[in-house]
Write a protein that holds these residues in place. Sequence first.
Motif, PDB file in Angstrom:
ATOM      1  N   GLU A   1       0.726  -1.286  -0.050  1.00  0.00           N
ATOM      2  CA  GLU A   1       0.030   0.114   0.034  1.00  0.00           C
ATOM      3  C   GLU A   1       1.016   1.204   0.028  1.00  0.00           C
ATOM      4  O   GLU A   1       2.115   1.202   0.517  1.00  0.00           O
ATOM      5  CB  GLU A   1      -0.798  -0.133   1.293  1.00  0.00           C
ATOM      6  N   ILE A   2       0.328   2.321  -0.577  1.00  0.00           N
ATOM      7  CA  ILE A   2       1.029   3.567  -0.670  1.00  0.00           C
ATOM      8  C   ILE A   2       1.548   4.098   0.505  1.00  0.00           C
ATOM      9  O   ILE A   2       2.748   4.439   0.555  1.00  0.00           O
ATOM     10  CB  ILE A   2       0.534   4.718  -1.511  1.00  0.00           C
ATOM     11  N   ASN A   3       0.982   4.032   1.629  1.00  0.00           N
ATOM     12  CA  ASN A   3       1.357   4.401   3.061  1.00  0.00           C
ATOM     13  C   ASN A   3       2.295   3.635   3.539  1.00  0.00           C
ATOM     14  O   ASN A   3       3.305   3.975   4.171  1.00  0.00           O
ATOM     15  CB  ASN A   3       0.259   4.772   4.253  1.00  0.00           C
ATOM     16  N   ASP A   4       2.326   2.055   3.204  1.00  0.00           N
ATOM     17  CA  ASP A   4       3.524   1.488   3.458  1.00  0.00           C
ATOM     18  C   ASP A   4       4.846   1.690   2.943  1.00  0.00           C
ATOM     19  O   ASP A   4       5.990   1.535   3.401  1.00  0.00           O
ATOM     20  CB  ASP A   4       3.209  -0.049   3.475  1.00  0.00           C
ATOM     21  N   VAL A   5       4.476   2.037   1.676  1.00  0.00           N
ATOM     22  CA  VAL A   5       5.599   2.400   0.906  1.00  0.00           C
ATOM     23  C   VAL A   5       6.703   3.781   1.377  1.00  0.00           C
ATOM     24  O   VAL A   5       7.749   3.896   1.667  1.00  0.00           O
ATOM     25  CB  VAL A   5       5.345   2.899  -0.622  1.00  0.00           C
ATOM     26  N   GLN A   6       5.575   4.501   1.668  1.00  0.00           N
ATOM     27  CA  GLN A   6       5.987   5.921   2.388  1.00  0.00           C
ATOM     28  C   GLN A   6       6.862   5.538   3.870  1.00  0.00           C
ATOM     29  O   GLN A   6       7.993   6.170   3.997  1.00  0.00           O
ATOM     30  CB  GLN A   6       5.171   6.949   2.549  1.00  0.00           C
ATOM     31  N   THR A   7       6.309   4.787   4.496  1.00  0.00           N
ATOM     32  CA  THR A   7       7.067   4.209   5.748  1.00  0.00           C
ATOM     33  C   THR A   7       8.237   3.678   5.657  1.00  0.00           C
ATOM     34  O   THR A   7       9.282   3.882   6.117  1.00  0.00           O
ATOM     35  CB  THR A   7       5.892   3.449   6.466  1.00  0.00           C
ATOM     36  N   TRP A   8       8.340   2.772   4.601  1.00  0.00           N
ATOM     37  CA  TRP A   8       9.522   2.100   4.126  1.00  0.00           C
ATOM     38  C   TRP A   8      10.588   2.984   3.934  1.00  0.00           C
ATOM     39  O   TRP A   8      11.910   3.110   4.065  1.00  0.00           O
ATOM     40  CB  TRP A   8       9.281   1.036   3.253  1.00  0.00           C
ATOM     41  N   ILE A   9      10.276   4.029   2.943  1.00  0.00           N
ATOM     42  CA  ILE A   9      11.304   4.990   2.296  1.00  0.00           C
ATOM     43  C   ILE A   9      11.800   5.804   3.605  1.00  0.00           C
ATOM     44  O   ILE A   9      13.020   6.060   3.449  1.00  0.00           O
ATOM     45  CB  ILE A   9      10.628   5.751   1.027  1.00  0.00           C
ATOM     46  N   LYS A  10      10.916   6.165   4.423  1.00  0.00           N
ATOM     47  CA  LYS A  10      11.484   7.131   5.468  1.00  0.00           C
ATOM     48  C   LYS A  10      12.363   6.417   6.479  1.00  0.00           C
ATOM     49  O   LYS A  10      13.509   6.648   6.682  1.00  0.00           O
ATOM     50  CB  LYS A  10      10.224   7.612   6.297  1.00  0.00           C
ATOM     51  N   HIS A  11      11.972   5.003   6.627  1.00  0.00           N
ATOM     52  CA  HIS A  11      12.846   4.141   7.448  1.00  0.00           C
ATOM     53  C   HIS A  11      14.303   3.882   6.796  1.00  0.00           C
ATOM     54  O   HIS A  11      15.315   4.199   7.304  1.00  0.00           O
ATOM     55  CB  HIS A  11      12.060   2.984   7.630  1.00  0.00           C
ATOM     56  N   PHE A  12      14.300   3.434   5.566  1.00  0.00           N
ATOM     57  CA  PHE A  12      15.257   3.138   4.797  1.00  0.00           C
ATOM     58  C   PHE A  12      16.292   4.222   4.703  1.00  0.00           C
ATOM     59  O   PHE A  12      17.656   3.999   5.043  1.00  0.00           O
ATOM     60  CB  PHE A  12      15.025   2.474   3.373  1.00  0.00           C
ATOM     61  N   TYR A  13      15.809   5.397   4.313  1.00  0.00           N
ATOM     62  CA  TYR A  13      16.492   6.766   4.034  1.00  0.00           C
ATOM     63  C   TYR A  13      16.934   7.237   5.310  1.00  0.00           C
ATOM     64  O   TYR A  13      18.115   7.755   5.488  1.00  0.00           O
ATOM     65  CB  TYR A  13      15.790   7.727   3.105  1.00  0.00           C
ATOM     66  N   GLY A  14      16.286   7.119   6.463  1.00  0.00           N
ATOM     67  CA  GLY A  14      16.469   7.631   7.638  1.00  0.00           C
ATOM     68  C   GLY A  14      17.651   6.939   8.272  1.00  0.00           C
ATOM     69  O   GLY A  14      18.412   7.563   8.842  1.00  0.00           O
ATOM     70  N   GLU A  15      17.755   5.535   8.215  1.00  0.00           N
ATOM     71  CA  GLU A  15      18.920   4.717   8.828  1.00  0.00           C
ATOM     72  C   GLU A  15      20.273   5.172   8.242  1.00  0.00           C
ATOM     73  O   GLU A  15      21.163   5.128   8.842  1.00  0.00           O
ATOM     74  CB  GLU A  15      18.503   3.261   8.458  1.00  0.00           C
ATOM     75  N   ARG A  16      20.070   5.692   6.993  1.00  0.00           N
ATOM     76  CA  ARG A  16      21.342   6.078   6.224  1.00  0.00           C
ATOM     77  C   ARG A  16      21.729   7.543   6.419  1.00  0.00           C
ATOM     78  O   ARG A  16      22.632   8.171   6.006  1.00  0.00           O
ATOM     79  CB  ARG A  16      21.203   5.904   4.712  1.00  0.00           C
TER      80      ARG A  16
END
Length: 105
Positions: free
Chosen positions: A2-17
């Motif tokens: 789902e689109i909100n799941d995508v946004q959460t994943w992106i925020k987490h992935f980019y955030g960790e870096r």
Amino acid sequence: MEINDVQTWIKHFYGERGWASYSPFIRVGFLMEETGEVARAVRSYEIGRDRPDESIQSKDQLRQDLIEEIGDVLGNISLLADLYDISLEEAFTAHKQKLLKRFNL
């Protein structure tokens, strides 16, 4: 996904870096860079590049490049929206409503 799941994943992935904390102006710069890469990928797919220093790619390779570049744009759009506490679902819903109203549908 789902689109909100995508946004959460992106925020987490980019955030960790450490990539999610850039200012909106820097993020827009990244978005413009990635948009240019989409333009280049479309050109390569549609009419080729005709450069002797680049190898010829198959349509499947060119399509994969385009998919990846569009994904990069979506990632940057997602992060930019996140900086303003806007969900991608909210943005799409507003876009849809605007178009339906504009075209009286």
